[in-house]
Design an enzyme around this catalytic site. Structure first.
Site, PDB file in Angstrom:
ATOM      1  N   ARG A  96       0.819  -1.367  -0.014  1.00  0.00           N
ATOM      2  CA  ARG A  96       0.211  -0.448   0.210  1.00  0.00           C
ATOM      3  C   ARG A  96       0.869   1.014   0.035  1.00  0.00           C
ATOM      4  O   ARG A  96       1.588   1.062   1.539  1.00  0.00           O
ATOM      5  CB  ARG A  96      -0.773   0.097   1.748  1.00  0.00           C
ATOM      6  CG  ARG A  96      -1.921   1.065   1.254  1.00  0.00           C
ATOM      7  CD  ARG A  96      -2.361   1.221   2.433  1.00  0.00           C
ATOM      8  NE  ARG A  96      -3.193   0.070   2.758  1.00  0.00           N
ATOM      9  CZ  ARG A  96      -3.622  -0.761   3.997  1.00  0.00           C
ATOM     10  NH1 ARG A  96      -3.337  -0.189   5.312  1.00  0.00           N
ATOM     11  NH2 ARG A  96      -4.453  -2.111   3.826  1.00  0.00           N
ATOM     12  N   HIS A 140       1.284  -2.223   5.211  1.00  0.00           N
ATOM     13  CA  HIS A 140       1.548  -2.676   4.503  1.00  0.00           C
ATOM     14  C   HIS A 140       2.177  -1.858   3.676  1.00  0.00           C
ATOM     15  O   HIS A 140       2.570  -1.894   2.684  1.00  0.00           O
ATOM     16  CB  HIS A 140      -0.395  -2.282   3.827  1.00  0.00           C
ATOM     17  CG  HIS A 140      -0.483  -3.233   4.220  1.00  0.00           C
ATOM     18  ND1 HIS A 140      -1.335  -3.994   3.410  1.00  0.00           N
ATOM     19  CD2 HIS A 140      -1.493  -3.124   5.039  1.00  0.00           C
ATOM     20  CE1 HIS A 140      -2.153  -5.494   3.885  1.00  0.00           C
ATOM     21  NE2 HIS A 140      -2.773  -4.809   5.669  1.00  0.00           N
ATOM     22  N   ASP A 147      -3.244  -8.742   2.760  1.00  0.00           N
ATOM     23  CA  ASP A 147      -4.994  -8.999   3.677  1.00  0.00           C
ATOM     24  C   ASP A 147      -5.602 -10.310   2.072  1.00  0.00           C
ATOM     25  O   ASP A 147      -5.470  -9.266   1.129  1.00  0.00           O
ATOM     26  CB  ASP A 147      -5.914  -7.738   3.376  1.00  0.00           C
ATOM     27  CG  ASP A 147      -5.275  -6.694   4.267  1.00  0.00           C
ATOM     28  OD1 ASP A 147      -4.623  -7.218   5.049  1.00  0.00           O
ATOM     29  OD2 ASP A 147      -5.591  -5.267   4.067  1.00  0.00           O
ATOM     30  N   GLU A 204      -7.488  -8.185  12.986  1.00  0.00           N
ATOM     31  CA  GLU A 204      -7.462  -8.275  11.560  1.00  0.00           C
ATOM     32  C   GLU A 204      -7.728  -9.838  11.829  1.00  0.00           C
ATOM     33  O   GLU A 204      -6.550 -10.434  11.227  1.00  0.00           O
ATOM     34  CB  GLU A 204      -7.419  -6.989  10.578  1.00  0.00           C
ATOM     35  CG  GLU A 204      -8.018  -6.064  11.253  1.00  0.00           C
ATOM     36  CD  GLU A 204      -6.912  -5.106  10.429  1.00  0.00           C
ATOM     37  OE1 GLU A 204      -7.608  -3.553  10.279  1.00  0.00           O
ATOM     38  OE2 GLU A 204      -5.564  -5.857   9.235  1.00  0.00           O
ATOM     39  N   HIS A 207      -4.950 -10.319   8.056  1.00  0.00           N
ATOM     40  CA  HIS A 207      -3.796  -9.476   8.007  1.00  0.00           C
ATOM     41  C   HIS A 207      -2.961 -10.541   8.407  1.00  0.00           C
ATOM     42  O   HIS A 207      -3.059 -11.143   9.570  1.00  0.00           O
ATOM     43  CB  HIS A 207      -4.325  -8.127   8.960  1.00  0.00           C
ATOM     44  CG  HIS A 207      -2.877  -7.177   8.967  1.00  0.00           C
ATOM     45  ND1 HIS A 207      -3.100  -6.664   8.397  1.00  0.00           N
ATOM     46  CD2 HIS A 207      -2.120  -7.471   9.502  1.00  0.00           C
ATOM     47  CE1 HIS A 207      -1.778  -5.671   8.778  1.00  0.00           C
ATOM     48  NE2 HIS A 207      -0.610  -6.236   9.506  1.00  0.00           N
TER      49      HIS A 207
END
Length: 225
Positions: A96, A140, A147, A204, A207
């Site tokens: 990301r 990320h 993910d 999460e 993740h």
């Protein structure tokens, strides 16, 4: 007053970490996931407006997913393990860009923009910062986090008891109010990822980060394209 305090914390946090860590646009240590795992499926939520902001996210210029080569090699091991059990990987996000995280921060600090409330149905926007759901830096951005979820070999749905980016206790890996099947499905994914060298987080279930990630202090900012 609470919103003003949250804004200051977020902005100052961004200044502090920018001074402490390296920002890079060098993508030579990365590869596209589909170049290594050719049966992976992609539903890249930040390339579309179907995410908590309700907007396509800055830095996502193509529906592709990158990871560091080391993390991708480990993910291929997990994919092979899961393939033998009748599953394929569905990727929601991986590398990301920092500019995408900056987009999240701008959104969280705009009180007039509700985004897509279905991703945080029981919370308010300020709760997303207070609960560390959205922060000015992300693993990320270091390139070794992914993910993901499972689908069956025929592409059909696997029930994990909750969806990607749902800001809720239901997203915790050990959430108690799941069916036996949902718990089992989460365990299948988690076991394969941990065995391949990844670690999860408490908030999460989807993740995972490579335990021995190669760029622990570098945050990348090249476009996904």
């Amino acid at each position: 007053m609470k919103k003003i305090i949250l804004l200051v914390v977020c902005v100052l946090g961004g200044i502090a970490w920018a001074n402490a860590d390296t920002i890079s646009t060098d993508k030579s240590g990365f590869d596209k996931i589909y170049n290594v795992i050719d049966d992976a499926v992609f539903d890249l939520r930040y390339y579309s407006p179907y995410n908590f902001t309700g907007q396509k996210i800055t830095g996502y210029k193509a529906p592709v997913a990158y990871m560091t080569k080391e993390a991708l090699a480990a993910l291929a091991v997990a994919a092979q393990d899961l393939r033998a059990q009748g599953y394929r990987l569905l990727i929601w996000d991986s590398y990301r860009p920092q500019k995408a995280v900056d987009h999240f921060v701008r959104w969280i600090n705009d009180p007039t923009d509700e985004g897509n409330k279905s991703f945080y149905p029981t919370l308010q926007k300020e709760d997303l910062i207070a609960g560390d759901y959205i922060m000015p830096k992300s693993g990320h951005t270091r390139g070794s986090t992914v993910d993901l979820t499972l689908i069956k070999q025929d592409g059909s749905f696997v029930d994990m008891g909750g969806t990607f980016d749902l800001f809720s206790e239901r997203s915790h890996p050990d959430f108690k109010k799941l069916t036996k099947k949902q718990k089992r499905n989460r365990k299948i994914l988690r076991d394969a990822m941990l065995k391949a060298g990844f670690v999860g987080i408490d908030s999460e279930w989807w993740h995972f980060t490579l335990k021995d990630e190669p760029y622990k202090d570098t945050y990348f900012n090249f476009d996904v394209q």
